[in-house]
Design a protein around this motif. Structure first.
Motif, PDB file in Angstrom:
ATOM      1  N   ASP A   1     -28.162   5.099  38.697  1.00 35.57           N
ATOM      2  CA  ASP A   1     -28.901   4.786  39.685  1.00 35.57           C
ATOM      3  C   ASP A   1     -28.225   4.307  41.810  1.00 35.57           C
ATOM      4  OD1 ASP A   1     -30.939   6.148  39.372  1.00 35.57           O
ATOM      5  OD2 ASP A   1     -31.754   4.089  38.010  1.00 35.57           O
ATOM      6  N   PHE A   2     -26.687   3.767  40.627  1.00 31.56           N
ATOM      7  CA  PHE A   2     -26.080   3.340  41.808  1.00 31.56           C
ATOM      8  C   PHE A   2     -26.287   4.193  43.114  1.00 31.56           C
ATOM      9  CE2 PHE A   2     -22.342   0.647  43.860  1.00 31.56           C
ATOM     10  CZ  PHE A   2     -23.481  -0.176  44.806  1.00 31.56           C
ATOM     11  N   TYR A   3     -25.774   5.146  43.236  1.00 28.25           N
ATOM     12  CA  TYR A   3     -24.358   5.780  45.070  1.00 28.25           C
ATOM     13  C   TYR A   3     -25.893   6.018  45.459  1.00 28.25           C
ATOM     14  CZ  TYR A   3     -22.632   9.213  47.700  1.00 28.25           C
ATOM     15  OH  TYR A   3     -22.997  10.279  48.660  1.00 28.25           O
ATOM     16  N   ARG A   4     -27.545   6.758  44.509  1.00 33.22           N
ATOM     17  CA  ARG A   4     -28.317   6.599  45.841  1.00 33.22           C
ATOM     18  C   ARG A   4     -28.933   5.120  46.233  1.00 33.22           C
ATOM     19  NH1 ARG A   4     -34.081   9.009  43.717  1.00 33.22           N
ATOM     20  NH2 ARG A   4     -35.302  10.125  45.933  1.00 33.22           N
ATOM     21  N   LEU A   5     -29.110   4.700  45.469  1.00 28.88           N
ATOM     22  CA  LEU A   5     -29.123   2.992  46.386  1.00 28.88           C
ATOM     23  C   LEU A   5     -27.801   2.837  47.661  1.00 28.88           C
ATOM     24  CD1 LEU A   5     -30.611   0.210  46.818  1.00 28.88           C
ATOM     25  CD2 LEU A   5     -28.881  -0.950  45.420  1.00 28.88           C
ATOM     26  N   LEU A   6     -26.202   3.418  47.785  1.00 25.41           N
ATOM     27  CA  LEU A   6     -26.674   2.945  48.277  1.00 25.41           C
ATOM     28  C   LEU A   6     -26.493   4.168  49.764  1.00 25.41           C
ATOM     29  CD1 LEU A   6     -22.649   2.639  47.050  1.00 25.41           C
ATOM     30  CD2 LEU A   6     -24.128   1.246  48.101  1.00 25.41           C
ATOM     31  N   ARG A   7     -26.799   5.360  49.495  1.00 27.28           N
ATOM     32  CA  ARG A   7     -27.522   6.345  50.383  1.00 27.28           C
ATOM     33  C   ARG A   7     -28.746   5.398  51.362  1.00 27.28           C
ATOM     34  NH1 ARG A   7     -25.438  11.785  50.094  1.00 27.28           N
ATOM     35  NH2 ARG A   7     -27.155  12.376  50.487  1.00 27.28           N
ATOM     36  N   ASN A   8     -29.072   4.957  50.758  1.00 27.80           N
ATOM     37  CA  ASN A   8     -30.944   4.498  51.358  1.00 27.80           C
ATOM     38  C   ASN A   8     -30.832   2.805  51.510  1.00 27.80           C
ATOM     39  OD1 ASN A   8     -33.022   6.707  50.757  1.00 27.80           O
ATOM     40  ND2 ASN A   8     -31.722   6.147  48.478  1.00 27.80           N
ATOM     41  N   PHE A   9     -29.266   2.137  51.459  1.00 30.02           N
ATOM     42  CA  PHE A   9     -28.849   0.821  51.376  1.00 30.02           C
ATOM     43  C   PHE A   9     -27.724   0.713  52.897  1.00 30.02           C
ATOM     44  CE2 PHE A   9     -28.610  -3.594  51.090  1.00 30.02           C
ATOM     45  CZ  PHE A   9     -29.617  -4.121  50.922  1.00 30.02           C
ATOM     46  N   VAL A  10     -26.728   1.412  52.576  1.00 32.04           N
ATOM     47  CA  VAL A  10     -25.538   0.817  53.527  1.00 32.04           C
ATOM     48  C   VAL A  10     -26.280   2.141  54.421  1.00 32.04           C
ATOM     49  CG1 VAL A  10     -23.384   1.520  53.808  1.00 32.04           C
ATOM     50  CG2 VAL A  10     -24.459   0.193  51.706  1.00 32.04           C
ATOM     51  N   THR A  11     -26.438   2.921  54.180  1.00 30.55           N
ATOM     52  CA  THR A  11     -26.851   3.788  55.515  1.00 30.55           C
ATOM     53  C   THR A  11     -28.832   4.671  54.632  1.00 30.55           C
ATOM     54  OG1 THR A  11     -25.779   6.076  53.684  1.00 30.55           O
ATOM     55  CG2 THR A  11     -24.740   4.839  55.382  1.00 30.55           C
ATOM     56  N   LEU A  12     -28.870   5.345  55.992  1.00 30.72           N
ATOM     57  CA  LEU A  12     -30.155   5.515  55.349  1.00 30.72           C
ATOM     58  C   LEU A  12     -29.399   7.141  55.309  1.00 30.72           C
ATOM     59  CD1 LEU A  12     -32.364   4.174  57.377  1.00 30.72           C
ATOM     60  CD2 LEU A  12     -32.383   4.040  55.195  1.00 30.72           C
ATOM     61  N   GLU A  13     -28.726   7.747  54.427  1.00 33.16           N
ATOM     62  CA  GLU A  13     -28.647   9.109  54.661  1.00 33.16           C
ATOM     63  C   GLU A  13     -29.481  10.324  53.457  1.00 33.16           C
ATOM     64  OE1 GLU A  13     -23.925  11.389  53.243  1.00 33.16           O
ATOM     65  OE2 GLU A  13     -24.132   9.313  52.859  1.00 33.16           O
ATOM     66  N   ASP A  14     -29.728  10.297  52.644  1.00 30.74           N
ATOM     67  CA  ASP A  14     -30.923   9.981  51.812  1.00 30.74           C
ATOM     68  C   ASP A  14     -32.388  10.730  52.961  1.00 30.74           C
ATOM     69  OD1 ASP A  14     -29.374  11.400  49.412  1.00 30.74           O
ATOM     70  OD2 ASP A  14     -31.043   9.336  48.946  1.00 30.74           O
TER      71      ASP A  14
END
Length: 537
Positions: free
Chosen positions: A220-233
């Protein structure tokens, strides 16, 4: 993305050096660990201080933990809940994984199966001092008997009197106390034995927890990054994933609203959500089968809003496909499109006229009913009495004079307009008509254009407990991807017996057009005649 330059995370080295990234470049500074579409168990493992919020420092600490626990951190991008044993750098975790590995890999399912299979010796419970029904009776009568013995002591001191018909215990106070001590001691021994067995079971399961933590965070960590550092998702609408704050899809008024979020704090939404510039509808959702309920807010970014109102029913589907009955509870009105803004003044004007007509009709109806009941009451009270209003000629003369003056002013204005437009060519009439439309609709369209350019998701996320560090702009093209409108396939209508032939339909249509042209010409001729009369006058 979203009108802001954002940091792209593409490699294991990016994750390894995440702590060197300036905090001002992070899109999000904190987010809640509950109510998101990422496993709350994983987020709680990353929430090191247990305060219910995940912050930048904790995300960095998790990145460091993963990079230290893995030999090759690039597998984080796979978002998998399984790992190759040889990729585990932590030896203590690797030893546990080797016991559970299948074909050199260990998965979260393997760990959960091992935890479920943990067995310890059954607790050895001491024998009860009394039968179960006796112990139950003691607990039931304990308070009552204790009160009786207390009253008995007071009676001996002359401070109380026990009624003759009061129920008396079948034992002495000493025997009652001894019985209580034996039961309490037995219950303590039973509880102690159960705690011992539970402690041994927890200790046996705890052996697998470091590996389970690694697999959960690895997934789950990379998904968090995609919604934290960026809003890529959120901005990558071509991907099959959805953002961690997107709760599902609302089907309402022949459209599917994809941007739906849970509402955690309605009071914060009242203050923050209007700043988003989006047309938002709030719904209470209930699943009748499971009893689950939630409050959501959905963004409407396409279509008309005439049929959207408080109390309207819809259906909400969460990300697992579970359906909920949804009812609109609140609407935040903002422009949806330039086209919708063009018609807004006319809709508001027509609504205002309708309200005025309804109000006037209601007042006149109430007045007429009041007058009628008053006359009926007067007739009953004095049948011979007749009330005839006196004719006030001065009053009516003033009314006629006012009406004449108003008509004269209107006529003069019409004559001036007619004289000014008498020499216009046909295209000038069209230009005047367009200018009138722009004067009426122009301000609304300009305001809509400005608001549509500034639509921002950040205030809605802030209302849900996020600390968003950058704008999350929803421009017009991107906004269209967030709401899907109905699109019917083009099919040939079936032939129905009794339908008119095509030539008859054309004949009726042409006849209607001719009649309409005749009516327009007649009206224009009449107006021209009136203008001539006014000019002559």
């Amino acid at each position: 993305m979203g009108g802001v330059t954002r940091v792209r995370i593409q490699s294991a080295e990016d994750i390894r050096h995440l702590g060197e990234l300036d905090k001002k470049m992070w899109t999000v500074l904190s987010c809640p660990v509950n109510g998101l579409e990422i496993s709350s168990e994983s987020l709680k493992l990353m929430d090191l201080d247990g305060d219910g919020k995940l912050r930048v420092e904790e995300v960095i600490a998790t990145a460091n933990y993963l990079c230290a626990a893995l030999k090759d951190a690039k597998t984080i991008f796979e978002q998998s809940d399984s790992l190759d044993i040889e990729n585990i750098a932590d030896e203590s975790i690797k030893v546990i994984g080797e016991r559970l590995a299948v074909s050199g890999k260990v998965s979260l399912a393997d760990v959960d199966a091992a935890i479920a299979a943990v067995k310890v010796d059954e607790p050895v419970l001491p024998a009860a001092p009394y039968e179960a029904d006796v112990i139950a009776a003691y607990k039931e009568k304990k308070a009552e008997y204790a009160a009786y013995f207390e009253q008995e002591k007071l009676q001996k001191l002359g401070l109380a009197v026990i009624p003759e018909d009061a129920p008396k215990p079948g034992m002495t106070e000493k025997k009652f106390a001894e019985m209580g001590d034996q039961i309490s001691k037995w219950e303590a021994e039973v509880e102690s034995e159960k705690l011992r067995v539970k402690s041994e079971e927890d200790a046996a399961k705890a052996e697998f927890m470091p590996l389970r933590k690694l697999l959960l965070i690895h997934r789950d960590f990379y998904r968090l990054l995609r919604n934290f550092v960026t809003l890529e998702d959120f901005y990558d609408r071509d991907a099959k994933t959805f953002a961690s704050f997107e709760a599902g899809t609302l089907i309402i008024d022949q459209r599917a609203c994809k941007l739906c979020m849970r509402v955690n704090d309605p009071a914060k939404h009242d203050a923050q959500a209007p700043l988003s510039g989006m047309y938002l509808i709030y719904c209470n959702c209930v699943n009748q089968k499971t009893g689950k309920s939630m409050a959501i807010v959905a963004a409407v970014t396409q279509g008309e809003v005439n049929n959207l109102s408080i109390g309207k029913n819809a259906v909400f589907y969460d990300n697992d496909g579970l359906d909920y009955d949804a009812t609109v509870t609140k609407i935040i009105d903002n422009p949806i499109s330039i086209r919708q803004a063009f018609w807004t003044p006319y809709r508001k004007f027509s609504k205002w006229i309708e309200e005025k007509i309804n109000k006037s009709a209601a007042e006149k109806d109430a007045k007429a009913f009041g007058d009628l009941t008053a006359k009926a009451d007067a007739a009953v009270a004095d049948p011979k009495a007749e009330t005839k209003p006196a004719f006030d000629i001065a009053k009516f003369a003033g009314i006629f004079a006012a009406i004449g003056m108003a008509l004269g002013m209107i006529g003069a204005a019409l004559v001036s307009v007619a004289e000014g437009m008498s020499g216009f060519k046909w295209w000038q009439y069209v230009l005047v008509f367009v200018c009138i439309l722009l004067v009426i609709s122009g301000p609304s369209m300009v305001m809509a254009w400005l608001k549509l350019r500034r639509r921002n998701l950040a205030p809605v996320l802030n209302a849900n407990g996020w600390a968003v560090n950058a704008d999350a702009i929803i421009n017009v093209p991107f906004g269209r991807t967030l709401t899907e409108q109905v699109a019917f396939p083009l099919v040939k209508a079936p032939k129905i017996k009794g339908n008119l032939a095509a030539w008859k339909k054309w004949l009726i249509a042409i006849s209607c057009i001719i009649v309409m042209i005749g009516i327009v010409c007649a009206v224009l001729y009449y107006l021209d005649f009136c203008f001539c009369c006014l000019r002559f006058h």
